[in-house]
Write a protein that holds these residues in place. Sequence first.
Motif, mmCIF file in Angstrom:
data_model
loop_
_atom_site.group_PDB
_atom_site.id
_atom_site.type_symbol
_atom_site.label_atom_id
_atom_site.label_comp_id
_atom_site.label_asym_id
_atom_site.label_seq_id
_atom_site.Cartn_x
_atom_site.Cartn_y
_atom_site.Cartn_z
ATOM 1 N N ARG A 101 48.972 36.529 25.866
ATOM 2 C CA ARG A 101 47.766 35.715 25.696
ATOM 3 C C ARG A 101 46.645 36.223 26.587
ATOM 4 O O ARG A 101 45.484 36.313 26.175
ATOM 5 C CB ARG A 101 48.071 34.245 26.012
ATOM 6 N N MET A 102 46.978 36.560 27.808
ATOM 7 C CA MET A 102 45.981 37.097 28.738
ATOM 8 C C MET A 102 45.455 38.438 28.233
ATOM 9 O O MET A 102 44.244 38.699 28.249
ATOM 10 C CB MET A 102 46.599 37.271 30.134
ATOM 11 N N GLU A 153 41.948 43.261 40.448
ATOM 12 C CA GLU A 153 42.316 41.845 40.519
ATOM 13 C C GLU A 153 43.059 41.406 39.253
ATOM 14 O O GLU A 153 44.011 40.627 39.316
ATOM 15 C CB GLU A 153 41.072 40.985 40.704
ATOM 16 N N LEU A 154 42.611 41.911 38.116
ATOM 17 C CA LEU A 154 43.274 41.569 36.857
ATOM 18 C C LEU A 154 44.681 42.154 36.818
ATOM 19 O O LEU A 154 45.617 41.526 36.299
ATOM 20 C CB LEU A 154 42.453 42.075 35.672
ATOM 21 N N ALA A 155 44.830 43.351 37.373
ATOM 22 C CA ALA A 155 46.158 43.975 37.422
ATOM 23 C C ALA A 155 47.110 43.112 38.249
ATOM 24 O O ALA A 155 48.275 42.930 37.886
ATOM 25 C CB ALA A 155 46.054 45.380 38.013
ATOM 26 N N ASP A 156 46.615 42.544 39.358
ATOM 27 C CA ASP A 156 47.448 41.656 40.176
ATOM 28 C C ASP A 156 47.854 40.414 39.390
ATOM 29 O O ASP A 156 48.971 39.915 39.525
ATOM 30 C CB ASP A 156 46.690 41.240 41.446
ATOM 31 N N ALA A 157 46.927 39.920 38.563
ATOM 32 C CA ALA A 157 47.224 38.736 37.747
ATOM 33 C C ALA A 157 48.351 39.021 36.758
ATOM 34 O O ALA A 157 49.242 38.181 36.558
ATOM 35 C CB ALA A 157 45.971 38.289 37.006
ATOM 36 N N PHE A 158 48.335 40.211 36.166
ATOM 37 C CA PHE A 158 49.399 40.588 35.227
ATOM 38 C C PHE A 158 50.714 40.819 35.971
ATOM 39 O O PHE A 158 51.787 40.514 35.452
ATOM 40 C CB PHE A 158 49.003 41.839 34.448
ATOM 41 N N GLN A 159 50.607 41.360 37.161
ATOM 42 C CA GLN A 159 51.814 41.607 37.950
ATOM 43 C C GLN A 159 52.471 40.281 38.355
ATOM 44 O O GLN A 159 53.703 40.171 38.343
ATOM 45 C CB GLN A 159 51.466 42.421 39.204
ATOM 46 N N ARG A 160 51.657 39.283 38.669
ATOM 47 C CA ARG A 160 52.179 37.967 39.060
ATOM 48 C C ARG A 160 52.815 37.241 37.876
ATOM 49 O O ARG A 160 53.853 36.587 38.018
ATOM 50 C CB ARG A 160 51.050 37.085 39.610
ATOM 51 N N ASN A 161 52.161 37.327 36.729
ATOM 52 C CA ASN A 161 52.626 36.601 35.541
ATOM 53 C C ASN A 161 53.539 37.484 34.702
ATOM 54 O O ASN A 161 53.085 38.221 33.839
ATOM 55 C CB ASN A 161 51.426 36.139 34.710
ATOM 56 N N GLU A 162 54.835 37.386 34.945
ATOM 57 C CA GLU A 162 55.804 38.238 34.263
ATOM 58 C C GLU A 162 56.241 37.685 32.909
ATOM 59 O O GLU A 162 56.889 38.386 32.137
ATOM 60 C CB GLU A 162 57.021 38.469 35.152
ATOM 61 N N ASN A 163 55.897 36.433 32.624
ATOM 62 C CA ASN A 163 56.262 35.830 31.340
ATOM 63 C C ASN A 163 55.576 36.603 30.214
ATOM 64 O O ASN A 163 54.347 36.707 30.190
ATOM 65 C CB ASN A 163 55.824 34.361 31.316
ATOM 66 N N GLN A 196 48.427 46.174 25.230
ATOM 67 C CA GLN A 196 49.801 46.634 25.454
ATOM 68 C C GLN A 196 49.853 48.095 25.883
ATOM 69 O O GLN A 196 50.758 48.496 26.622
ATOM 70 C CB GLN A 196 50.630 46.426 24.187
ATOM 71 N N GLU A 197 48.891 48.877 25.405
ATOM 72 C CA GLU A 197 48.888 50.303 25.732
ATOM 73 C C GLU A 197 48.517 50.563 27.185
ATOM 74 O O GLU A 197 48.867 51.610 27.735
ATOM 75 C CB GLU A 197 47.937 51.044 24.792
ATOM 76 N N ILE A 198 47.809 49.621 27.816
ATOM 77 C CA ILE A 198 47.450 49.811 29.228
ATOM 78 C C ILE A 198 48.327 48.947 30.146
ATOM 79 O O ILE A 198 48.121 48.924 31.354
ATOM 80 C CB ILE A 198 45.961 49.512 29.484
ATOM 81 N N MET A 199 49.315 48.282 29.555
ATOM 82 C CA MET A 199 50.194 47.403 30.331
ATOM 83 C C MET A 199 50.930 48.129 31.459
ATOM 84 O O MET A 199 51.110 47.557 32.545
ATOM 85 C CB MET A 199 51.190 46.727 29.388
ATOM 86 N N PRO A 200 51.390 49.368 31.260
ATOM 87 C CA PRO A 200 52.075 50.061 32.362
ATOM 88 C C PRO A 200 51.226 50.129 33.631
ATOM 89 O O PRO A 200 51.747 50.013 34.740
ATOM 90 C CB PRO A 200 52.332 51.466 31.787
ATOM 91 N N MET A 201 49.917 50.289 33.458
ATOM 92 C CA MET A 201 49.008 50.338 34.612
ATOM 93 C C MET A 201 48.803 48.952 35.200
ATOM 94 O O MET A 201 48.862 48.766 36.421
ATOM 95 C CB MET A 201 47.665 50.927 34.186
ATOM 96 N N LEU A 202 48.594 47.956 34.337
ATOM 97 C CA LEU A 202 48.356 46.594 34.812
ATOM 98 C C LEU A 202 49.563 46.043 35.569
ATOM 99 O O LEU A 202 49.414 45.367 36.595
ATOM 100 C CB LEU A 202 48.014 45.681 33.632
ATOM 101 N N ALA A 203 50.751 46.335 35.064
ATOM 102 C CA ALA A 203 51.980 45.798 35.660
ATOM 103 C C ALA A 203 52.229 46.318 37.072
ATOM 104 O O ALA A 203 52.978 45.706 37.845
ATOM 105 C CB ALA A 203 53.175 46.119 34.767
ATOM 106 N N GLU A 204 51.593 47.429 37.432
ATOM 107 C CA GLU A 204 51.778 48.001 38.774
ATOM 108 C C GLU A 204 50.897 47.335 39.828
ATOM 109 O O GLU A 204 51.081 47.553 41.020
ATOM 110 C CB GLU A 204 51.492 49.505 38.741
ATOM 111 N N GLY A 205 49.942 46.525 39.369
ATOM 112 C CA GLY A 205 49.098 45.798 40.302
ATOM 113 C C GLY A 205 47.991 46.630 40.930
ATOM 114 O O GLY A 205 47.860 47.831 40.670
#
Length: 199
Positions: free
Chosen positions: A96-97, A80-90, A107-116
């Motif tokens: 902040r999140m 669910e958190l990954a979806d939140a990061f995928q939705r918020n592209e700013n 930032q190091e796990i952002m590639p995974m979060l951005a995939e939703g």
Amino acid sequence: SKFTATTGIAGSEFKRFQYLAKLSNVPFESLTGSMGKLNKQIYDAANGKGKDLAGLFSRLGIKMRDSNGQLRSAADMLPELADAFQRNENPVVRARMGMALFGKSWQEIMPMLAEGSAKINERMARFKELGLEVKDVGAFDRQMEAAGKFGDKLDDLGFVAKGFQNTIAAGLLPVITPLIDDLIKWVVVNKDLVAGEVK
């Protein structure tokens, strides 16, 4: 096990998160460290110590407790958190999140979060299909504990070897130092000769 104590993730989940990190191209240590941070944040928010974070979960539409009223784990919330990061592209909103939820390593796990969640769930399903799930949780936990103790012994051995190395060096220094000093003096005096020989 130490893994569970530091991350809040069951030892039986070790392989699953290792697999997820590998396929998501994120460092395993960063992922588990972030999950440990998130588990602490969830606990604090649920107990009134992190009102800002509780507010963030509310705005994202993510519940901190399950249908039985039990506090949810970081592992359970991750898709669910990954979806939140995928939705918020700013990038500012993401930063902040990320800091609020996962700490400095977000930032190091952002590639995974951005995939939703789709990718995370797909990889977890594949992990299960491959039969990689831990069948005997008790035996696996014992193996993890034994591996941790063995690692501690190797650390002890390393420190002992280092101390032994330093002891030997201290004993040889009085002998070696004058020889090195004499060699330096000889090179300075005979630098032309040395240069000529090199040519």
